[in-house]
Design a protein around this motif. Structure first.
Motif, PDB file in Angstrom:
ATOM      1  N   LEU A 166      -7.261   3.730   7.978  1.00 18.38           N
ATOM      2  CA  LEU A 166      -8.294   3.612   6.945  1.00 18.38           C
ATOM      3  C   LEU A 166      -7.710   3.204   5.601  1.00 18.38           C
ATOM      4  N   THR A 167      -6.470   3.609   5.338  1.00 16.31           N
ATOM      5  CA  THR A 167      -5.925   3.381   3.998  1.00 16.31           C
ATOM      6  C   THR A 167      -4.909   2.254   3.951  1.00 16.31           C
ATOM      7  N   VAL A 168      -4.661   1.599   5.097  1.00 13.77           N
ATOM      8  CA  VAL A 168      -3.549   0.650   5.125  1.00 13.77           C
ATOM      9  C   VAL A 168      -3.779  -0.541   4.193  1.00 13.77           C
ATOM     10  N   GLY A 169      -5.049  -0.885   3.952  1.00 15.26           N
ATOM     11  CA  GLY A 169      -5.315  -2.041   3.107  1.00 15.26           C
ATOM     12  C   GLY A 169      -5.205  -1.738   1.618  1.00 15.26           C
ATOM     13  N   LEU A 170      -5.017  -0.462   1.282  1.00 15.68           N
ATOM     14  CA  LEU A 170      -5.015  -0.085  -0.134  1.00 15.68           C
ATOM     15  C   LEU A 170      -3.600  -0.103  -0.684  1.00 15.68           C
ATOM     16  N   HIS A 171      -3.500  -0.381  -1.974  1.00 15.64           N
ATOM     17  CA  HIS A 171      -2.158  -0.486  -2.539  1.00 15.64           C
ATOM     18  C   HIS A 171      -1.461   0.856  -2.636  1.00 15.64           C
ATOM     19  N   ARG A 172      -2.185   1.846  -3.137  1.00 16.32           N
ATOM     20  CA  ARG A 172      -1.576   3.171  -3.228  1.00 16.32           C
ATOM     21  C   ARG A 172      -2.332   4.118  -2.302  1.00 16.32           C
ATOM     22  N   GLY A 173      -2.029   3.957  -1.016  1.00 10.83           N
ATOM     23  CA  GLY A 173      -2.763   4.755  -0.044  1.00 10.83           C
ATOM     24  C   GLY A 173      -2.140   6.105   0.223  1.00 10.83           C
ATOM     25  N   GLY A 174      -0.895   6.296  -0.257  1.00 18.37           N
ATOM     26  CA  GLY A 174      -0.125   7.466   0.149  1.00 18.37           C
ATOM     27  C   GLY A 174      -0.790   8.802  -0.132  1.00 18.37           C
ATOM     28  N   GLU A 191     -12.446  -1.173  -2.899  1.00 16.31           N
ATOM     29  CA  GLU A 191     -13.305  -1.843  -3.857  1.00 16.31           C
ATOM     30  C   GLU A 191     -14.530  -2.478  -3.208  1.00 16.31           C
ATOM     31  N   ASP A 192     -14.290  -3.148  -2.086  1.00 14.43           N
ATOM     32  CA  ASP A 192     -15.407  -3.813  -1.442  1.00 14.43           C
ATOM     33  C   ASP A 192     -16.363  -2.774  -0.878  1.00 14.43           C
ATOM     34  N   ARG A 193     -17.640  -2.867  -1.257  1.00 16.59           N
ATOM     35  CA  ARG A 193     -18.588  -1.814  -0.900  1.00 16.59           C
ATOM     36  C   ARG A 193     -18.821  -1.706   0.598  1.00 16.59           C
ATOM     37  N   ARG A 194     -18.902  -2.835   1.260  1.00 15.10           N
ATOM     38  CA  ARG A 194     -19.168  -2.794   2.704  1.00 15.10           C
ATOM     39  C   ARG A 194     -17.989  -2.166   3.444  1.00 15.10           C
ATOM     40  N   THR A 195     -16.787  -2.620   3.076  1.00 17.08           N
ATOM     41  CA  THR A 195     -15.598  -2.034   3.715  1.00 17.08           C
ATOM     42  C   THR A 195     -15.542  -0.542   3.440  1.00 17.08           C
ATOM     43  N   LEU A 242      -8.968   0.067  11.905  1.00 18.42           N
ATOM     44  CA  LEU A 242      -8.121  -1.101  11.631  1.00 18.42           C
ATOM     45  C   LEU A 242      -8.966  -2.357  11.498  1.00 18.42           C
ATOM     46  N   ARG A 243      -9.966  -2.474  12.376  1.00 17.29           N
ATOM     47  CA  ARG A 243     -10.844  -3.647  12.290  1.00 17.29           C
ATOM     48  C   ARG A 243     -11.515  -3.718  10.921  1.00 17.29           C
ATOM     49  N   ILE A 244     -11.885  -2.546  10.390  1.00 16.52           N
ATOM     50  CA  ILE A 244     -12.540  -2.538   9.083  1.00 16.52           C
ATOM     51  C   ILE A 244     -11.525  -2.870   7.981  1.00 16.52           C
ATOM     52  N   SER A 245     -10.331  -2.271   8.090  1.00 20.11           N
ATOM     53  CA  SER A 245      -9.340  -2.492   7.036  1.00 20.11           C
ATOM     54  C   SER A 245      -8.863  -3.930   6.996  1.00 20.11           C
ATOM     55  N   LEU A 246      -8.901  -4.604   8.136  1.00 19.61           N
ATOM     56  CA  LEU A 246      -8.365  -5.967   8.188  1.00 19.61           C
ATOM     57  C   LEU A 246      -9.424  -7.018   7.951  1.00 19.61           C
ATOM     58  N   ARG A 247     -10.646  -6.573   7.665  1.00 24.10           N
ATOM     59  CA  ARG A 247     -11.714  -7.565   7.527  1.00 24.10           C
ATOM     60  C   ARG A 247     -11.494  -8.451   6.308  1.00 24.10           C
ATOM     61  N   ASP A 275       3.150  -7.931   7.127  1.00 30.34           N
ATOM     62  CA  ASP A 275       3.608  -9.219   7.641  1.00 30.34           C
ATOM     63  C   ASP A 275       2.605  -9.891   8.579  1.00 30.34           C
ATOM     64  N   GLY A 276       1.449  -9.288   8.764  1.00 28.01           N
ATOM     65  CA  GLY A 276       0.406  -9.981   9.517  1.00 28.01           C
ATOM     66  C   GLY A 276       0.439  -9.755  11.013  1.00 28.01           C
ATOM     67  N   SER A 277       1.413  -9.004  11.523  1.00 27.97           N
ATOM     68  CA  SER A 277       1.435  -8.851  12.979  1.00 27.97           C
ATOM     69  C   SER A 277       0.290  -7.972  13.478  1.00 27.97           C
ATOM     70  N   LEU A 278      -0.255  -7.160  12.577  1.00 27.12           N
ATOM     71  CA  LEU A 278      -1.395  -6.352  12.981  1.00 27.12           C
ATOM     72  C   LEU A 278      -2.599  -7.240  13.309  1.00 27.12           C
ATOM     73  N   GLU A 279      -2.767  -8.287  12.514  1.00 26.70           N
ATOM     74  CA  GLU A 279      -3.868  -9.211  12.776  1.00 26.70           C
ATOM     75  C   GLU A 279      -3.682  -9.909  14.114  1.00 26.70           C
ATOM     76  N   GLN A 280      -2.446 -10.275  14.402  1.00 27.53           N
ATOM     77  CA  GLN A 280      -2.179 -10.913  15.686  1.00 27.53           C
ATOM     78  C   GLN A 280      -2.539  -9.962  16.819  1.00 27.53           C
ATOM     79  N   MET A 281      -2.236  -8.696  16.611  1.00 28.10           N
ATOM     80  CA  MET A 281      -2.556  -7.718  17.647  1.00 28.10           C
ATOM     81  C   MET A 281      -4.055  -7.621  17.856  1.00 28.10           C
ATOM     82  N   LEU A 282      -4.797  -7.658  16.741  1.00 28.32           N
ATOM     83  CA  LEU A 282      -6.252  -7.594  16.850  1.00 28.32           C
ATOM     84  C   LEU A 282      -6.786  -8.808  17.580  1.00 28.32           C
TER      85      LEU A 282
END
Lengths: 227, 247
Positions: free
Chosen positions: A157-165, B150-154, A222-227, A83-90
């Motif tokens: 590290l895995t939060v941005g992935l669809h099947r991170g489980g 997928e993104d290489r840098r990330t 988190l900064r990397i995952s939310l980039r 829902d985007g609240s993580l970005e707000q936190m960042l």
């Protein structure tokens, strides 16, 4: 930003996460039920013989606790990420590691603490001697925060992935091994009426290390995952 | 000196540099391997306790050393990539991971091959074997994370964090496994101490170690070159190079 507003934000994060968790109670309950089911599978699969179960109890309870924590880990950041609240936190002026620590504490309160409360019951089911119960509680009290802290790095590290489980468990479980070793060994040692000071000191040291380093790594991840 | 390193940070120069270096490294790898294997398998004396089967250490020990060394290389490269945002560091880290995993598997397989005649079983929950197995899990996690993003840098940055977390954890894991092991079972076979090793056995081992290092350097550069080709396929310098014109 004054110091007081940082501590306010920290407490606000904890309160918010706790409220959210308490509103979806089944999400708290599910890992706990899983914990109980896993433990009760062992007597069925191995043998209901009390001597065998007694020696297996520390390991079984701890492995089940590990897996139950794994299952609940995703909830630290997943919904906030969606829902985007993580970005707000960042974007907030407060340092991210502190806010992350707040979220981890909230996670531990809803997932780690109930495990500690449930564990003696499972200890009884597995014929763990009563004098080993304090050791069981002590190792869980020191160990489960480490699980939440180290696990948060994996989730971040895995939060941005669809099947991170599944990937999450692949990343995090090897890192849990030291906790598992010391905790289950402490319980077994205490069941044999020996001193467990050494193991508890090790667990406490790991807790201190994880408490200081894990939020930083999680915030960076988190900064990397939310980039 | 410094400008040389700065130039290496650019994929284009690195590619050229790797191109020039790979044949040299490749041949010296082959030569040291032949020398090391000859010394180890033929010249070195038979161990009076373990007979001929001890000779597997000439593969096993260098592989085990490399498995840890490569993880550290990966973590350092990942850290450099994370801090200075150097593309080449990311490429090195991601190219090193499968090599490290391969060394770890090699160490595990040779370890259990050695264990069969020595201990009588293929596997034993020996501290070193166990921590090597956990190291393999760490490598596999790294590779899985890398292929999942997928993104290489990330992917490179996420993996760098994972590698750094792993590097902090490896000593903890190693010592806790060692501690666990001493509590659960006494050492089944006391391995011959490193210092007590005869020179005639040590020299082949060091030669093999050098050969493994060189092999790692060669394959790392080859993999990095492939990675550069993949990443930079849209750049002009790449097109010019492939079309055969200079610059």
């Amino acid at each position: 930003m004054t110091n007081s507003s940082l501590s306010k934000a920290f407490i606000a994060v904890i309160k918010r996460d706790l409220t959210l968790a308490l509103r979806t109670r089944s999400e708290i309950a599910n890992p706990l039920i899983f914990f109980v089911i896993i433990v009760s599978l062992f007597p069925l699969a191995v043998s209901p013989e009390s001597g065998l179960l007694k020696t297996m109890a520390p390991g079984v309870i701890w492995v089940a606790a590990l897996l139950a924590t794994m299952l609940s880990l995703d909830s630290i950041f997943r919904s906030d990420f969606e829902d985007g609240s993580l970005e707000q936190m960042l974007l907030s002026p407060h340092p991210m590691p502190v806010l992350v620590l707040g979220k981890i504490i909230a996670h531990w309160l809803v997932s780690g603490l109930p495990l500690i409360i449930l564990a003696p019951l499972l200890g009884v089911l597995l014929f763990l001697p009563y004098h080993a119960m304090p050791a069981l509680l002590a190792t869980l009290a020191l160990g489960t925060p480490v699980l939440s802290l180290v696990g948060s790095i994996g989730v971040a590290l895995t939060v941005g992935l669809h099947r991170g489980g599944v990937l999450l468990s692949l990343l995090v479980l090897p890192l849990y091994i030291p906790v598992l070793i010391f905790a289950s060994n402490a319980i077994a040692t205490s069941a044999a009426d020996l001193s467990i000071k050494g193991q508890l000191y090790f667990l406490a040291a790991m807790f201190a290390l994880a408490l200081t380093l894990a939020p930083l790594a999680t915030a960076a991840a988190l900064r990397i995952s939310l980039r | 000196m410094w400008s040389f390193f700065h130039r290496l940070a650019s994929p284009k120069h690195f590619y050229r540099f790797a191109d020039r270096l790979i044949p040299w490294l490749g041949w010296s790898t082959l030569i040291t391997f032949i020398i090391g294997l000859y010394l180890g398998l033929i010249v070195a004396p038979t161990d009076y306790q373990q007979g001929e089967s001890y000779r597997i250490i000439y593969i096993h020990v260098p592989a085990a050393w490399m498995s840890m060394f490569v993880y550290v290389v990966m973590a350092i490269a990942g850290g450099i990539g994370l801090i200075w945002k150097m593309k080449m560091a990311d490429i090195i880290a991601s190219s090193a991971a499968p090599l490290g995993a391969a060394f770890t598997i090699l160490a595990l397989v040779t370890g259990s091959l050695w264990g069969k005649p020595m201990w009588g079983t293929w596997w034993i929950w020996d501290a070193r074997l166990t921590s090597e197995l956990i190291l393999l899990f760490l490598y596999l996690g790294f590779i899985a994370l890398q292929s999942a993003i997928e993104d290489r840098r990330t992917a490179a940055n996420a993996c760098a964090i994972l590698a750094l977390v792993g590097v902090v954890n490896i000593p903890i894991i190693h010592y806790s496994v060692e501690w666990w092991n001493t509590l659960h079972q006494g050492p089944t076979v006391t391995r011959f101490g490193k210092s007590a090793m005869a020179t005639s056995m040590l020299i082949p081992l060091l030669t093999m170690f050098l050969a493994f290092k060189l092999y790692f350097a060669t394959t790392l550069l080859m993999r990095a070159r492939v990675e550069i080709l993949e990443r930079e396929r849209d750049t002009t310098w790449m097109k010019n190079m492939i079309m055969g014109s200079d610059e």
